[in-house]
Write a protein that holds these residues in place. Structure first.
Motif, mmCIF file in Angstrom:
data_model
loop_
_atom_site.group_PDB
_atom_site.id
_atom_site.type_symbol
_atom_site.label_atom_id
_atom_site.label_comp_id
_atom_site.label_asym_id
_atom_site.label_seq_id
_atom_site.Cartn_x
_atom_site.Cartn_y
_atom_site.Cartn_z
ATOM 1 N N PHE A 125 -8.647 2.091 -11.097
ATOM 2 C CA PHE A 125 -8.321 2.466 -9.839
ATOM 3 C C PHE A 125 -7.934 1.740 -8.597
ATOM 4 O O PHE A 125 -8.689 0.827 -8.592
ATOM 5 N N PRO A 126 -6.870 2.071 -7.947
ATOM 6 C CA PRO A 126 -6.432 0.955 -6.800
ATOM 7 C C PRO A 126 -7.247 1.277 -5.495
ATOM 8 O O PRO A 126 -7.914 2.233 -5.147
ATOM 9 N N ASP A 127 -7.019 0.244 -4.784
ATOM 10 C CA ASP A 127 -7.761 0.216 -3.420
ATOM 11 C C ASP A 127 -6.945 1.152 -2.729
ATOM 12 O O ASP A 127 -5.434 0.891 -2.702
ATOM 13 N N PRO A 128 -7.431 1.747 -1.512
ATOM 14 C CA PRO A 128 -6.481 2.438 -0.741
ATOM 15 C C PRO A 128 -5.696 1.731 0.405
ATOM 16 O O PRO A 128 -4.952 2.241 1.036
ATOM 17 N N TYR A 129 -6.254 0.509 0.636
ATOM 18 C CA TYR A 129 -5.722 -0.340 1.540
ATOM 19 C C TYR A 129 -5.100 -1.690 0.801
ATOM 20 O O TYR A 129 -5.600 -1.992 -0.163
ATOM 21 N N PRO A 130 -3.833 -2.228 1.408
ATOM 22 C CA PRO A 130 -3.379 -3.386 0.650
ATOM 23 C C PRO A 130 -4.406 -4.663 0.751
ATOM 24 O O PRO A 130 -4.008 -5.570 -0.147
ATOM 25 N N ASN A 131 -5.184 -4.737 1.788
ATOM 26 C CA ASN A 131 -5.844 -5.978 2.075
ATOM 27 C C ASN A 131 -7.102 -5.470 2.947
ATOM 28 O O ASN A 131 -7.059 -4.579 3.427
#
Length: 281
Positions: free
Chosen positions: A124-130
């Protein structure tokens, strides 16, 4: 000698003053029973599916689950497990869910950053890049990853349920700073924000997350009414599964191990009696 007396007096004052300065705390978590609790508890697959929908449509906007892979959804006892697909990578539900997400990747030919549809093997990806971007989008607060949030909190299921359903209007005399919300189940110290009687500082604390759940905020496919309490209970069950997707196997192994040990103890005792039955003690 005088120095010792002064030191002991100072220590006594510090100890006596401690309780008067102590403040804060939180309400005890609400008493909520879940099907997966206890040594024989099991996950309710329908509830896990509803909980995933709450996570996808509400929580995923700010919170990632970067320790969970999409294929875990189709593993045994998972939300979308189907015995027709022992390999979860072949599960069409899992593949369709993964395709809804975009994953950052590197073009093998140009080296450029690209986005592609996720596969069942991706996490599952993070909703923010950093982290700075996450804080900038949430008033300086960093939304926690939810992969193991239930295991990471004392009374995990009850605590998270209480936070989700525990938002209240702040009591009169409590100054709430912009971008903060009062929640009595959030551990904190409100002394500096309280203008009332200093002997009756309200328990609880401030949380940067606005109330995430609203009545009928999602529509459950099985027709279950989407009250705030129902959504909270379902998403907590889903997060409990995400925190320990092999929980059922662990319980089953533990039960089998206990049965084995009981039988082994019986055999050892019977052997002892047989070997030493004719020997005087």
């Amino acid at each position: 000698m005088l120095r010792k007396v002064i030191a002991l007096a100072a220590l006594g004052l510090a100890i006596s003053a401690g309780p008067a300065l102590a403040a804060g705390g939180a309400e005890a978590p609400k008493h909520v029973e879940f099907s997966f609790e206890g040594p024989f508890g099991q996950f309710d697959q329908a509830q896990l599916q509803r909980g995933y929908k709450v996570y996808r449509e509400v929580c995923a906007a700010c919170h990632g689950m970067n320790l969970v892979s999409f294929r875990n959804l189709g593993q045994k006892h998972g939300p979308f497990y189907d015995p027709k697909y022992p390999n979860p990578n072949d599960n069409p539900y899992v593949r369709a869910i993964a395709a809804e997400y975009q994953i950052n990747d590197i073009d093998s030919e140009t080296g450029d950053v690209i986005q592609r549809a996720a596969s069942s093997a991706d996490r599952f990806p993070d909703p923010y890049p950093n982290e700075p971007a996450a804080r900038a989008g949430n008033g300086g607060a960093l939304p926690p990853d939810l992969s193991v949030i239930i295991k990471a909190r004392h009374h995990g299921p009850q605590y998270v349920y209480s936070i989700l359903t525990g938002y209240e209007n702040p009591p009169a005399g409590l100054n709430v700073t912009p971008g903060q919300y009062y929640n009595p189940y959030m551990l904190g110290d409100l002394t500096a924000f309280w203008t009332g009687d200093h002997h009756s500082v309200p328990v609880g604390g401030f949380i940067a997350m606005p109330p995430p759940l609203q009545p009928d905020g999602v529509t459950f496919d099985d027709g279950t009414r989407a009250t705030v309490e129902q959504q909270a209970k379902d998403v907590v069950a889903f997060l409990a599964w995400a925190s320990e997707p092999k929980m059922i196997e662990r319980k089953q192994f533990g039960l089998a191990a206990m049965i084995y040990l009981v039988l082994l103890a019986g055999l050892v005792y019977a052997s002892y009696r047989r070997i030493w039955r004719n020997v005087a003690h």
